[in-house]
Design an enzyme around this catalytic site. Structure first.
Site, PDB file in Angstrom:
ATOM      1  N   LYS A  97      -3.916  17.501  -1.649  1.00 55.71           N
ATOM      2  CA  LYS A  97      -2.660  17.007  -1.778  1.00 55.71           C
ATOM      3  C   LYS A  97      -2.461  16.646  -3.511  1.00 55.71           C
ATOM      4  CE  LYS A  97      -0.344  12.721  -1.338  1.00 55.71           C
ATOM      5  NZ  LYS A  97      -0.427  11.030  -1.070  1.00 55.71           N
ATOM      6  N   GLY A 158       3.447   2.470  -2.235  1.00 55.29           N
ATOM      7  CA  GLY A 158       2.946   1.190  -2.375  1.00 55.29           C
ATOM      8  C   GLY A 158       3.893   0.136  -2.424  1.00 55.29           C
ATOM      9  N   ALA A 185       4.633   8.161   1.158  1.00 59.50           N
ATOM     10  CA  ALA A 185       5.080   6.942   0.682  1.00 59.50           C
ATOM     11  C   ALA A 185       6.318   5.980   0.852  1.00 59.50           C
ATOM     12  CB  ALA A 185       5.045   7.339  -0.895  1.00 59.50           C
ATOM     13  N   GLY A 186       5.820   4.870   0.740  1.00 53.42           N
ATOM     14  CA  GLY A 186       6.923   3.812   1.257  1.00 53.42           C
ATOM     15  C   GLY A 186       7.032   3.154   2.481  1.00 53.42           C
ATOM     16  N   ASN A 207      -0.858   4.864   3.480  1.00 53.77           N
ATOM     17  CA  ASN A 207      -1.915   4.037   3.123  1.00 53.77           C
ATOM     18  C   ASN A 207      -1.836   2.481   2.978  1.00 53.77           C
ATOM     19  OD1 ASN A 207      -4.545   4.152   0.410  1.00 53.77           O
ATOM     20  ND2 ASN A 207      -4.750   3.027   2.225  1.00 53.77           N
TER      21      ASN A 207
END
Length: 256
Positions: A97, A158, A185-186, A207
């Site tokens: 990635k 994040g 993301a987000g 994550n």
């Protein structure tokens, strides 16, 4: 549920999870288990590669989970490519990635450097999944460079803001047809994951949304079901939106 296919490899789960920001390796392992994910991202720079002391890899069984090394923390194409090659050399994977950060405050990607790194690594035999902006033009360039997936951000890394530009995700869904579209993301909570999938994303990578929850293990389970529900809703096709009401029990045909 229909399988997710990336570069010819099938995955039953459409949820991909990261391994950073947890309180302990044990919590990481429990959350991954609860998520049902099969693909797990690991930051090459955060893995103790010589295994001389406790490592993240002590808590993730590579025979059970497919490891996707990432180049988190890299700010140039050269830096990202060196990190990808290191991950391959130590036996992590020839998948990567690619993350090339262009701005330290927003963590938005440097798309030009990302395209450059993708093109070179694909020529070196890597299967490249690039983290990118939600720009359709950039997606085209990455496809031309040989990317095996397009991974646009839903919101800054994040942030937990959820999908901020649904129109662009829908445009990307129409544009990206030969490789998976993975929102990366987000995502902050289960409804964000469902929305991403309902917009047509093939998968969601997250994550912080799990690791920063009060109960990461329970949130991981919630994300598993959210991705399943969102995918099913997308395949089912939602009803048309209407300005006015339509009776659930119409009177047409009723004898009065």
């Amino acid at each position: 549920m229909d399988p997710l296919v990336i570069a010819g490899r099938q995955f039953r789960s459409r949820l991909i999870v990261g391994t950073g920001k947890y309180k302990s390796g044990q919590e990481t392992a429990r959350a991954i288990e609860a998520s049902g994910a099969e693909m797990v991202t690991v930051a090459v720079r955060r893995v103790n590669l010589d295994r001389s002391k406790e490592s993240l890899l002590d808590f993730i069984d590579p025979h059970r989970y497919f490891l996707l090394p990432n180049t988190a923390g890299c700010y140039t194409a050269d830096e990202a490519m060196r990190t990808a090659r290191l991950g391959r050399e130590v036996g992590l994977s020839d998948w990567v990635k690619i993350e090339v950060i262009g701005d330290q405050k927003t963590l938005y990607p440097d798309v030009q450097a990302t395209i450059e790194a993708t093109r070179i690594l694909v020529k070196e035999g890597f299967t490249v999944l690039p983290y990118t902006s939600d720009d359709p033009v950039v997606a085209k360039r990455l496809l031309d460079a040989g990317a095996s997936a397009i991974m646009p951000l839903g919101a800054p890394i994040g942030s937990g803001l959820g999908i901020q530009n649904t129109a662009n995700i829908q445009i990307l869904r129409e544009l990206v047809t030969d490789v998976p579209l993975i929102v990366d993301a987000g995502v902050g909570t289960a409804s964000d994951a469902s929305i991403a999938m309902e917009l047509g994303a093939d998968a969601v990578l997250m994550n912080s949304g799990i690791a920063h929850a009060d109960d990461p293990v329970l949130m991981a389970e919630a994300m598993k079901y959210a991705v399943l529900a969102g995918r099913a809703a997308y395949l089912a096709g939602r009803m048309p939106r209407k300005l006015y009401a339509t009776a659930s029990s119409p009177l047409q045909g009723v004898v009065r």
